[in-house]
Design an enzyme around this catalytic site. Structure first.
Site, PDB file in Angstrom:
ATOM      1  N   SER A 155       0.854  -1.187   0.000  1.00  0.00           N
ATOM      2  CA  SER A 155       0.000   0.000   0.000  1.00  0.00           C
ATOM      3  C   SER A 155       0.883   1.226   0.000  1.00  0.00           C
ATOM      4  O   SER A 155       2.021   1.187   0.476  1.00  0.00           O
ATOM      5  CB  SER A 155      -0.865  -0.008   1.249  1.00  0.00           C
ATOM      6  OG  SER A 155      -1.290   1.296   1.582  1.00  0.00           O
TER       7      SER A 155
ATOM      8  N   LYS B 145      -0.098  -3.978   4.569  1.00  0.00           N
ATOM      9  CA  LYS B 145      -0.992  -4.522   3.543  1.00  0.00           C
ATOM     10  C   LYS B 145      -0.331  -5.558   2.625  1.00  0.00           C
ATOM     11  O   LYS B 145       0.842  -5.464   2.281  1.00  0.00           O
ATOM     12  CB  LYS B 145      -1.559  -3.378   2.681  1.00  0.00           C
ATOM     13  CG  LYS B 145      -2.583  -2.510   3.381  1.00  0.00           C
ATOM     14  CD  LYS B 145      -3.824  -3.237   3.906  1.00  0.00           C
ATOM     15  CE  LYS B 145      -4.825  -3.669   2.910  1.00  0.00           C
ATOM     16  NZ  LYS B 145      -5.633  -2.822   2.186  1.00  0.00           N
TER      17      LYS B 145
ATOM     18  N   ASN C 106      -2.162  -6.934  -0.517  1.00  0.00           N
ATOM     19  CA  ASN C 106      -3.421  -6.846  -1.253  1.00  0.00           C
ATOM     20  C   ASN C 106      -3.517  -7.906  -2.350  1.00  0.00           C
ATOM     21  O   ASN C 106      -2.508  -8.280  -2.950  1.00  0.00           O
ATOM     22  CB  ASN C 106      -3.548  -5.463  -1.888  1.00  0.00           C
ATOM     23  CG  ASN C 106      -3.755  -4.375  -0.853  1.00  0.00           C
ATOM     24  OD1 ASN C 106      -4.429  -4.593   0.141  1.00  0.00           O
ATOM     25  ND2 ASN C 106      -3.151  -3.220  -1.074  1.00  0.00           N
TER      26      ASN C 106
ATOM     27  N   ARG D  79     -20.638  -2.665 -46.493  1.00  0.00           N
ATOM     28  CA  ARG D  79     -19.606  -2.139 -45.578  1.00  0.00           C
ATOM     29  C   ARG D  79     -20.327  -1.316 -44.517  1.00  0.00           C
ATOM     30  O   ARG D  79     -21.109  -0.420 -44.858  1.00  0.00           O
ATOM     31  CB  ARG D  79     -18.611  -1.200 -46.300  1.00  0.00           C
ATOM     32  CG  ARG D  79     -17.428  -0.771 -45.475  1.00  0.00           C
ATOM     33  CD  ARG D  79     -16.295  -1.797 -45.524  1.00  0.00           C
ATOM     34  NE  ARG D  79     -15.676  -1.864 -46.837  1.00  0.00           N
ATOM     35  CZ  ARG D  79     -15.966  -2.792 -47.772  1.00  0.00           C
ATOM     36  NH1 ARG D  79     -16.841  -3.748 -47.537  1.00  0.00           N
ATOM     37  NH2 ARG D  79     -15.363  -2.776 -48.936  1.00  0.00           N
TER      38      ARG D  79
END
Lengths: 442, 442, 442, 442
Positions: free
Chosen positions: B272, B278, B280, B311
């Site tokens: 973090s 952290k 994560n 087209r």
């Protein structure tokens, strides 16, 4: 995926990888200065940090690559900035990104980018609606076939067709302006949105930071409340639909069999790689492509808005490329149509000629409504419908059938029929509608 | 908008602006050689043209920019190639892109890119499903709480959870392989899909061209029949949903309160910018972001498929960035989850501990079904539900309530209850299911 | 939201509220019989339960209303069925829904509905492609303007236009058949997908249940692996896009200025509430509406497929109305276009006349390619493009310009020019393409 | 497809087939009265027609069925009304729907339905935000783990979590009110939007009609300018995302391992068909299902808005079921969450207990920021991150590691550490944020 074809140079510059980091650095610089002023970090650290917040000091590619492990761009950017600052001033290096979280830098950076983008878009929107308003006024009485279900229905005027779009574009402008006012706000909340890392200085820093960046400070951080950014996305989405409608109409008018309008021609514009005669509606193509791509991206923003707790998992990242892409596509469509509107070739003679292509059938409602006060709408409808069928079967002009119809002769004489088969006499409130719709454009 | 975070280097390379032009040049080179062989263009022109079909000879940016006026990339590319060839050999310059249309070069180029992309994706898909199959086998009897509506329901095994995903990924692989087989075909039809510009040599050229490029030649050109490319998009879309499901489950297992699984950790991974503790789930984040973005892009492909006549106007261009983006996001999600699966931290102890977090309630169905043959499912349901309510109210273990319940005592003795409150005894056909699902992985 | 306008009576019946409960009851009946046979529940309970599995015994509205609190339809339905059975036979009442979970009944019920729906859809698909194949063969040499970017490009044939769509529809049929084969499978897993509630009889019951319902038994339950149902959704989504393409083309051909095709007329069909002459393309309107609505619904299915653990929260319920709606809209579009194709009015004379509307420009490529072997494609392109510009400016026929052009005279004499300005001579491989595409339709 | 589970009885009634026709009849009645007053139709016809504009006089099913051929509901409805009126008064029968077009009746009818729907929705929105505001105030200081990436991050308060949602809902309310004000306008333009069929009385009739129906009269008709209705769709879409966010958070808090909040329980609510202990988050499930379904429907509205000329082909019909479905799903989600919020069970003790589940890691940022003024943020980050790693490895409390760390001891004494490990001391500006966000709710 932001190739030049679908957007503008201005928007590509605003949303380039380097500009994105630059805007995040602008956040970091402002944060440091403000925190130094408020006394949260050492006085001199503000200046030192700001001096290093210059994107040319960083390797954009390396930071983007490092984001693969980190999960977002802010982490490697802050790390690189910290190293860079610390090389000059070890203490100042300790106060980079102080009290902030990655999302503060990323969201605020995006807000700064979107602010610039909306300025570009609002200018092109004004340009387009001014050009269309000019055409609407000029062609206030230019007769053209009104078409429903792609079929001739009853006459209208080119002016009223275009005024309706001007009116929609004006509402789009209001909607975008309103979204900009509500939604372009500072993001600053720290790890979980409480600014706890700044003790009792959180709001003071936030207010000063907003002032410095020119962004309104909202009631509270909005890490996982994404309604504001969705409002911008939706406003651009609706505008893109309006542009798609304009593009589709002009492309239909440009068809070889219709030929009532053509995009401006220029060397190298709208040619074909194989067919020498082609003059393709390239502006309309760009706007239509945007009108096909943007709705799904707006839906993505709405899906992404269901973000968990204090930081969304996967959904917040889902916005990072999506929101810029919406702005770039919407802006590209706008610029393309502004160029078309400013150079539109209108063929009034062809419009007049096409009004007669159904051999009078387009005037059927006019005749019916002229009979209706006397015969009732329903009886008139039946009568005229039958005349239309016979005109088609016998391949003759509707007028010829009607003239031979006794019931009609009793209500409408030759002169009345003459009047009914002139498109200029069946445009109702067109002029008033144009005036009302263009009132803002005087 | 193809930043490294959401995709892989291999896919970025395949879909880079330069690679795109390179693939279109590959088409032009093969076309020239084949036409020279068949005798449609002068013998020597094939070699001369092929020699100039080298992307390093062209300014990619300038061609992309010129596409703004031209409406597509092929027109300025063919123009530049023609100029370049003509400088060496004026006659050969006259035979560049002979009989082809822009869409032939663009679509075939995209097919070549997608072929490469699918090879990358199939390899990563094999890597992921092999890793998960290994985990499923290893944890065939590892008890874990089965969760419905995000709440504990009844015990299951980690093996059966993962085997179900392996089974889905195997179907994804079949679907992608099948789409690749159906959909990776040559596009070659000339201006309006008749190959009229090649007289009676059209099919001969097409067959030789397909052979040279290694692409199957379809029954006829498919300029405005986009079902094949939509099939690829959809197959990748479904796979991305499977990856999203895996990512969401692992992220839920990684929650601080659950702690049963964690993504592999590495320096710089999952930290973090502000919180030192952290770790994560960055892999899951990437896969979830893809699972949020891809569905809207698949919808865009389906919208874009409604292409007019010979087209499409705007709708065909809407595919140009969308299809590559689907492949890049799907491939990015896949690679992220392959890395997660290969390094997944499984905490069996925590799984076992969590099974007891509801104080026995997770065994309620087991008890009910043990009572059902004697009492009937309905009466057993009522009885156990009431016991559960009391266990919650009194904050005691369900077993304690049940032991004091006379009706139950009559059916289940202590030993029977012991057996019922052991999760390993209530996993039904888990082992058989795992074996059946992993049969392909032996 | 399943009004008659957008679907067929057959599909409305298949997906009606009552039919849905009826299919779930079919699951419960089969489950009881099978479990009685296998010895999981008392022998007689099977018959008693089956006898009560008759939707006319239940109040559909009350059960739908009770689902608001329960969260799904199976809970109140099973409760009502249990009460109903118990009134006749208290013991049997205790063995309703034995070992199953709500999702088993709901998903299997949906599979049974989808199986019926796909039969209806496959029949209408055959009907449509047969009608179009007939038209394609009949009009194999009917000249029509080929249109790119909505503008005349070069001539083609109506046969080749339609054969391309037949070819796409045949692939749609294969895709749907393949999805039906893969995806129409039994759902049966009990609370968390282990069939633990049936002890060691789980797979035996599952196999017998699948056999009784005529549904393949998959490797393992698929409560939260939704790739199969997504495959069906995607296949129907792609088909709807094909139908949208056909509808758009026909609507464009029906425009008043084009007039090359018209939908079949009938009393009360395609009229207007106010304009007596209107004959609106109502079939195309229905198919186009579906092609606009279905992509978002397919995206919803892909989003919904990210389902948590052993039962999705909110996402699984998101499928309940979405999947039926996809089938109903796709089927409605199909039926509408089948009716259009079977009664299509083709105006060959108008097609021929329209080929001349550009005063020869549509033959520009033919002329260019006739010059190219001598002059080179590039020089020929420049020369003809300049002639086209002059023809437009002077409002004369391209042929007149070309005849006066010395360079051209040297290559092409009058006879050669005659041949070049006949559309029948510039259709390349059209006949071969039609034959290849229609090979399945002999 | 509007089953009770996903919406409310009030909204089902507003959007029922019968109510839809009833609203269209309201338009026809008002039109007749106004035209009689203005003198466009005979005086007495107004009363006669109005008297017959009663939905109970019509067979709703037959009219819906007839729409299959007609292409819309207005045509058979007007035909039936005309017949019905004519039976009483032949002359009056001739003046039904005088000067109007189908789209006038259908769009105005929808506006009247949406006006009612928005009243229902605004009331439920007020109810929900009031309930949440009460909870936010009550729990202004209730500590709870702040979670980012689904992992514990730093402490926050339940009050600040909920206040953020109240703030979003208040913006949603403003957005919906603003959309209602802009977008709920009369549709009245006749065949092609000029009101030509009313001669010079068009605007007079329009103004009187708007006044009678209570709808603002816009500058001009908006048959193919759909931005207004898209604005309503988008506003409801954004609100649904906010509800999805709330639902997801509460469902995550309700997980067995978290247990911090639970939906209100009631007999028959949230049970399982097989598991006796279940108390499922059914309210969240409904809101999440809506948040998955609505984005695709909003995208459909944006796609549908690209409408051709004076009446869209297929795209306008694509709105007819989509817009009501958006309102019904949004309103259903709202009502479900209002019920949840009003009866939410909050478990403060569990919140407190969970704060300790990471053995102090959730306080890591607090410690880091306490060290940062002395050591610099970066050095503090490194130091605390290392302590966290050791705490995890050794399975001890972070505090224990920190106490033994000399560098830390120099900055923070025991008392300081005590303070840092109390979540109530690390909530920053939470109280101020709550006050600011709830200012409207005093």
């Amino acid at each position: 995926m932001n190739e030049p074809l679908f957007t503008t140079d201005a928007l590509r510059a605003i949303f380039s990888p380097s500009a994105r980091l630059s805007r995040m650095l602008e956040f970091e610089a402002a944060l440091a200065q403000v925190e130094a002023n408020v006394g949260v970090i050492p006085k001199h650290a503000g200046d030192v940090i700001e001096r290093h917040c210059d994107v040319s000091r960083f390797e954009v590619d390396a930071i983007e690559k490092a984001a693969q492990d980190a999960g977002n761009l802010a982490i490697p950017l802050v790390a690189a900035l910290t190293r860079d600052v610390a090389q000059e001033d070890a203490e100042a290096g300790g106060f980079v990104h102080y009290g902030a979280t990655s999302q503060d830098a990323i969201d605020t950076g995006l807000m700064l980018q979107l602010r610039d983008a909306l300025v570009v878009i609002e200018a092109d929107l004004a340009r387009l609606s001014t050009a269309l308003a000019g055409l609407a006024r000029k062609h206030a009485t230019t007769s053209i076939a009104g078409r429903t279900w792609l079929m001739h229905a009853a006459p209208t005027t080119l002016g009223v067709k275009l005024a309706a779009i001007v009116s929609a574009l004006d509402r789009d402008r209001d909607r975008i302006a309103s979204a900009a006012e509500h939604a372009l706000v500072l993001q600053f909340g720290g790890a979980v949105g409480t600014l706890a890392s700044l003790g009792d200085k959180g709001i003071a820093v936030a207010e000063a930071l907003g002032a410095r960046l020119g962004l309104r400070v909202p009631d509270m951080p909005w890490h996982t409340e994404r309604d504001r950014i969705c409002e911008i996305a939706a406003a651009l989405g609706v505008m893109t639909a309006t542009l798609g409608k304009l593009a589709r109409d002009l492309a239909l008018l440009a068809q070889s069999e219709v030929g009532e309008a053509a995009e401006p021609s220029a060397p190298g514009r709208g040619g074909s790689s194989t067919m020498p005669q082609k003059r393709n509606p390239v502006g309309a193509s760009i706007a239509l492509a945007a009108s096909i791509r943007v709705p799904g991206l707006v839906a993505t923003m709405l899906h992404a808005a269901v973000q968990e707790h204090e930081r969304g998992l996967g959904n917040w990242p889902a916005e990072w490329e999506t929101m810029p892409q919406i702005a770039m596509l919407a802006g590209g469509a706008l610029r393309a149509m502004a160029a078309v509107a400013e150079g539109l070739d209108v063929d009034k003679a062809r419009m007049a000629a096409n009004l007669d292509i159904t051999h009078g059938l387009i005037f059927a409602e006019a005749v019916q409504m002229a009979l209706a006060p006397t015969l009732g709408r329903d009886a008139a409808h039946t009568l005229v419908a039958s005349a239309c069928r016979r005109a088609v079967e016998k391949r003759v002009h509707l007028r010829d059938i009607l003239e031979r119809e006794a019931t009609i002769g009793r209500v409408l004489d030759r002169k009345a029929l003459d009047r009914l088969f002139d498109p200029a006499n069946y445009i109702g409130e067109s002029r008033a509608f144009i005036e009302r719709a263009l009132a803002h454009h005087r």
